[in-house]
Every structure is written in C-alpha cells, then in structure tokens.
Write a protein that holds these residues in place. Structure first.
Motif, PDB file in Angstrom:
ATOM      1  N   GLU A  67      -0.117   8.789  -1.301  1.00  0.00           N
ATOM      2  CA  GLU A  67      -1.071   9.939  -2.030  1.00  0.00           C
ATOM      3  C   GLU A  67      -1.807  10.419  -1.023  1.00  0.00           C
ATOM      4  O   GLU A  67      -2.280  11.506  -0.924  1.00  0.00           O
ATOM      5  N   GLU A  68      -1.900   9.615   0.337  1.00  0.00           N
ATOM      6  CA  GLU A  68      -2.605  10.275   1.476  1.00  0.00           C
ATOM      7  C   GLU A  68      -1.785  11.279   1.872  1.00  0.00           C
ATOM      8  O   GLU A  68      -2.128  12.406   2.671  1.00  0.00           O
ATOM      9  N   ARG A  69      -0.331  11.306   1.918  1.00  0.00           N
ATOM     10  CA  ARG A  69       0.327  12.453   2.372  1.00  0.00           C
ATOM     11  C   ARG A  69       0.641  13.582   1.364  1.00  0.00           C
ATOM     12  O   ARG A  69       1.191  14.592   1.619  1.00  0.00           O
ATOM     13  N   GLY A  70       0.068  13.332   0.288  1.00  0.00           N
ATOM     14  CA  GLY A  70       0.071  14.274  -0.880  1.00  0.00           C
ATOM     15  C   GLY A  70       1.382  14.487  -1.552  1.00  0.00           C
ATOM     16  O   GLY A  70       1.818  15.619  -1.963  1.00  0.00           O
ATOM     17  N   LEU A  71       2.169  13.347  -1.473  1.00  0.00           N
ATOM     18  CA  LEU A  71       3.495  13.523  -2.167  1.00  0.00           C
ATOM     19  C   LEU A  71       3.734  12.557  -3.435  1.00  0.00           C
ATOM     20  O   LEU A  71       2.788  11.760  -3.711  1.00  0.00           O
ATOM     21  N   THR A  72       4.790  13.159  -4.243  1.00  0.00           N
ATOM     22  CA  THR A  72       5.019  12.348  -5.465  1.00  0.00           C
ATOM     23  C   THR A  72       6.085  11.402  -5.363  1.00  0.00           C
ATOM     24  O   THR A  72       6.893  11.565  -4.260  1.00  0.00           O
ATOM     25  N   VAL A  73       6.257  10.603  -5.900  1.00  0.00           N
ATOM     26  CA  VAL A  73       7.697   9.693  -5.946  1.00  0.00           C
ATOM     27  C   VAL A  73       8.997  10.591  -6.040  1.00  0.00           C
ATOM     28  O   VAL A  73       9.857  10.059  -5.217  1.00  0.00           O
ATOM     29  N   HIS A  74       8.949  11.670  -6.741  1.00  0.00           N
ATOM     30  CA  HIS A  74      10.110  12.566  -6.818  1.00  0.00           C
ATOM     31  C   HIS A  74      10.231  13.206  -5.361  1.00  0.00           C
ATOM     32  O   HIS A  74      11.399  13.343  -5.185  1.00  0.00           O
ATOM     33  N   GLN A  75       9.290  13.823  -4.863  1.00  0.00           N
ATOM     34  CA  GLN A  75       9.218  14.358  -3.701  1.00  0.00           C
ATOM     35  C   GLN A  75       9.708  13.192  -2.611  1.00  0.00           C
ATOM     36  O   GLN A  75      10.540  13.415  -1.443  1.00  0.00           O
ATOM     37  N   LEU A  76       9.341  11.832  -2.503  1.00  0.00           N
ATOM     38  CA  LEU A  76       9.695  11.060  -1.661  1.00  0.00           C
ATOM     39  C   LEU A  76      11.160  10.740  -1.806  1.00  0.00           C
ATOM     40  O   LEU A  76      11.961  10.765  -0.766  1.00  0.00           O
ATOM     41  N   ASP A 119       0.684  -1.309   0.080  1.00  0.00           N
ATOM     42  CA  ASP A 119       0.145  -0.126  -0.129  1.00  0.00           C
ATOM     43  C   ASP A 119       0.841   1.399  -0.089  1.00  0.00           C
ATOM     44  O   ASP A 119       0.399   2.293   0.493  1.00  0.00           O
ATOM     45  N   TRP A 120       2.098   1.191  -0.191  1.00  0.00           N
ATOM     46  CA  TRP A 120       3.035   2.322  -0.329  1.00  0.00           C
ATOM     47  C   TRP A 120       2.422   3.174  -1.207  1.00  0.00           C
ATOM     48  O   TRP A 120       2.744   4.851  -0.757  1.00  0.00           O
ATOM     49  N   GLN A 121       2.074   3.234  -2.331  1.00  0.00           N
ATOM     50  CA  GLN A 121       1.532   4.423  -3.173  1.00  0.00           C
ATOM     51  C   GLN A 121       0.369   4.937  -2.683  1.00  0.00           C
ATOM     52  O   GLN A 121       0.162   6.298  -2.958  1.00  0.00           O
ATOM     53  N   SER A 122      -0.450   4.225  -2.002  1.00  0.00           N
ATOM     54  CA  SER A 122      -1.526   4.784  -1.363  1.00  0.00           C
ATOM     55  C   SER A 122      -1.141   5.554  -0.099  1.00  0.00           C
ATOM     56  O   SER A 122      -1.890   6.754   0.002  1.00  0.00           O
ATOM     57  N   THR A 123      -0.316   5.123   0.379  1.00  0.00           N
ATOM     58  CA  THR A 123       0.159   5.866   1.585  1.00  0.00           C
ATOM     59  C   THR A 123       0.841   7.392   1.152  1.00  0.00           C
ATOM     60  O   THR A 123       0.664   8.374   1.608  1.00  0.00           O
TER      61      THR A 123
END
Length: 442
Positions: free
Chosen positions: A304-313, A298-302
């Motif tokens: 999205e819930e935090r309002g972050l993109t993979v680039h920001q991650l 569920d990492w991608q759902s998490t």
C-alpha cells in the motif's frame, strides 16, 4: 257366656283388633301382627302406636317407653338426612392407572434403548471394502457423515456423540482409507487415529518458474493427460475459481490475454488421478495463497505504501522472473523497473515482446519491437495489463522489496554466466552493450 258382649278392654287388649273382626278382614287386616310390626320398623324405625301392645291408659311406663324408643331413632334419622353419603374410590381404578403409566414409561425406555443399540451396532457386514477420503482439517462430525454415507456406520449423530463421550475424533489423520462394512466403531476409530491410509493412484507434475499459462497447459497435457482446451477454457472463467482469495481482485480488463496469467504458482504437484482441469487450477491457486502467506507480515502494508495492488505486484514479479536467472540480480532488476516507472520511462523489456510471439526467439528483431499490443513495453509506458508468466516466490519478494540503486539500464553479458551489466546513463549502457558483444562465445 257370649264374649261379644264383653268390653273392648278385655280380649282385644292382647291380640289387637284383628281377632274376630270382620271390619279388619275386609280392609286387609288379615296380616299378622308380626308382619305389621316388621313393616312398621322398616319404614319408620319405630313401632306404630296402633300396633304396639296396649298399655294402661295414662300409665307412666307406657309414656316413658314411648319417649325412649322414639327419641334416639329421630336423631339418627336427622343425622342421616343431613350428611351426604361418601363414595370410596375403588382400588382397582388406581391400580389400572398405575399399570398403564408404567407400561408407557417402559415402552418409551425400551424404544430409546433399542434406538441407541441399533444406531451404534456395526453396519451390515460385507466382503467388499469401501474407500473413503478424510481431508485435512475435517471435523469429527463430518467424518461421521462420510462414514454413514458409505455404509460403514448406521447413525452419524450417535457416532458423533460416542466420539465426544470417548474424547475421540481430534486425532483423526487425513488421507485415503479402505474400511470394511461390519467393522466395530472402535476398530474404525483406531484405524483413523493410526493413520492407516492406503496409497492412491495419483498424478505428479512440475510447473517450472516463469511458465506462461499456455506452457502450463501443454505441460499438463503431456504429463497428466489433461485436456489443453478444457484447461484454457477453465482458466478464462473467473466464476469457477475458488482456490485463491486474490483472484477476486483481478481487473476486468479486456486487454488481458489470460486473466489468470501469473496466478498459477509454479511448483511440483501431486493430485489424485482423475482430477479435473478445474481441480488442478484451484489447487495451483491455493498454492499461491500459501506462498504469499510466507512473506513478511507487513507485506500488504508495504504494498500500500508503494501504491501497488497484488495484480501489479505479480506483474512486476513476472517481468523479473522472465528477465533474471541469478537470484542475486532479482532485486537489482526490480530496482531498474521501479526507477523507470518513477521517471515514467518505457520499461523496454524484451520479455514482454516474447510473450506476444507464438514462439520464443533467441534474438528479437527491430520489427518485433513494433508489434501493436498493450503488452509492448517499448511502445507503451508503465506496466503491461497483467503478468506475463508465473513468478517464483523470490521474484515476488524482489518485486515487493526492490534493491536501492540508480540504474535505469541493463544488458545480458552473453558470456554464459546469465548475469547482466547495469548502467545509470544511456551512454554507459551503450558501452555495456559493446562489451557484452565481445563476450559472445564463438
């Protein structure tokens, strides 16, 4: 006594009118009675009445004979005239047609048999071995094409059909193989099934966690004979990157120092000698995708819930990577970053300043903190334009799942433990700084 005076019913009744008749001779009557009779029978099927032996006039025998001889012949002639003649097909025509058809069938079958025999027999023998590469997940049909291209089999389509017939191909093992032209198809199959690979010349290199793209280029130039300039050039061309699906989401931001920064996963790699700079980049990118797949489902759902993109991650993970050494502190430092972003406070992370410098410094000066750059987190609130290094999987996990805390500050203890002192208030932070200075080893 002269017979010319005799009546016509005498001698003439036996021999007809031809005897001693000058008239008959002048009109062609010199033909014999037999000839006349034969001619008459051929043309009409009955004797002509004039040439028939004379009977007594009015004789019943003469009348009945005439009727008997003429009636059957008349019926036969009628039947012959009404029924058309039937032509029988000559047996030789049917025989020749059969032989021609049989010849065509045999020719086609012979051609098919020759095609199969020729396509499946071993390739021309050669003393020169051939090296081929079978990659992981390669289908049997593709393997057959590689074998044909290298002259090890004659026909890839027939070889593929043979594999299906024998239930082979699913156990082929990836690797480098040395095969000799002239090997039978069963010998080739056995070698691929057994994984009889050969050791190939490879390059081996290790990219440490937290390395920047420039540091990666330097390391590859030293250990893998990679051209640094070509590597950095390939790292700046997104259209060439094929190793990761996530590179498509890299923002087109002119403030990015290197668009690919943070996406080349730090790991130990082994690749074929002669691999190009782009080959190495794509290999490292594919490793990033592999590592991200190891995160919770569920990492991608998490994210999205935090309002972050993979680039920001990856950007947050790179900050954690450059600031933290001890794994237990990674979630705590990540919580500090999260808390500051929530309060819209400048992150004030020294690692972003170090990223802008040509050489790393043990201690930043006051002037260093004033450098004009979007990466300067002392002057600019929020995250920098992109990652500042290649983060490890643990730093990525910490960035995705930050610890729960109210901390807004941290400072290195400087006691050799590579750990930090954390504070909620600025006042407490000042005390921690003083405490840290006392711990400096002299």
């Amino acid at each position: 006594m002269d017979r010319d005076d005799e009546p016509t019913s005498g001698w003439k009744s036996i021999y007809g009118n031809k005897i001693n008749s000058d008239e008959d001779k002048s009109s062609g009557g010199g033909e014999t009675a037999a000839a006349t009779e034969l001619s008459g029978r051929t043309r009409s099927g009955s004797y002509p009445q004039t040439n028939r032996p004379a009977a007594a006039s009015g004789s019943p025998d003469s009348t009945s004979r005439e009727a008997t001889n003429q009636e059957p012949l008349t019926r036969t002639a009628a039947k012959t005239a009404s029924v058309p003649p039937v032509r029988r097909r000559k047996p030789r025509v049917l025989l020749w047609s059969f032989l021609i058809a049989l010849g065509i069938v045999l020719s086609v079958m012979t051609g098919i048999v020759f095609y199969l025999w020729n396509g499946l027999r071993p390739a021309s023998a050669s003393a020169t071995p051939v090296q081929i590469s079978i990659s992981s997940g390669m289908r049997a049909k593709k393997v057959a094409e590689v074998l044909e291209q290298n002259g090890l089999i004659r026909n890839a389509s027939l070889f593929s059909a043979y594999l299906k017939l024998k239930g082979e191909g699913s156990r082929f093992q990836a690797g480098e193989y040395v095969l000799t032209p002239g090997m039978t198809r069963d010998q080739i199959i056995a070698k691929l099934n057994n994984g009889e690979t050969v050791a190939t010349a490879t390059i081996r290199f290790t990219i440490p966690e937290g390395f920047t793209i420039e540091q990666i280029a330097n390391r590859l130039a030293e250990t893998a004979s990679v051209d640094k300039a070509k590597f950095l050039d390939a790292a700046s061309k997104p259209e060439l990157w094929a190793g990761s699906t996530w590179t498509r989401a890299i923002p087109t931001d002119k403030n990015l120092k290197y668009p690919l920064e943070g996406y080349l996963f730090p790991e130990t790699y082994e690749m074929k000698r002669g691999s190009t700079e782009l080959d190495i980049i794509n290999r490292m990118l594919s490793e990033l995708d592999h590592k991200l797949d190891q995160l919770p489902e569920d990492w991608q759902s998490t994210l999205e819930e935090r309002g972050l993109t993979v680039h920001q991650l990856l950007t947050i993970a790179s900050l954690v990577e450059r600031e933290v050494v001890v794994d237990d502190e990674r979630p705590i430092v990540s919580s500090v970053i999260q808390n500051r972003l929530t309060k819209k406070m400048p992150l004030q992370i020294d690692a972003t300043i170090q990223y802008l410098l040509d050489k790393q410094k043990e201690r930043l000066l006051e002037g260093d903190l004033k450098v004009n750059s979007p990466y300067n987190t002392y002057l600019n609130a929020g995250l920098p334009p992109g990652p500042i290094a290649s983060p490890s999987l643990k730093s990525i996990e910490a960035a995705l799942f930050p610890g729960k805390s109210d901390y807004l500050y941290y400072v290195t203890k400087k006691d050799g433990t590579n750990t930090h002192l954390f504070a909620v208030t600025y006042k407490q932070h000042q005390k921690n700084i003083q405490l840290s200075e006392k711990n400096v080893k002299k």
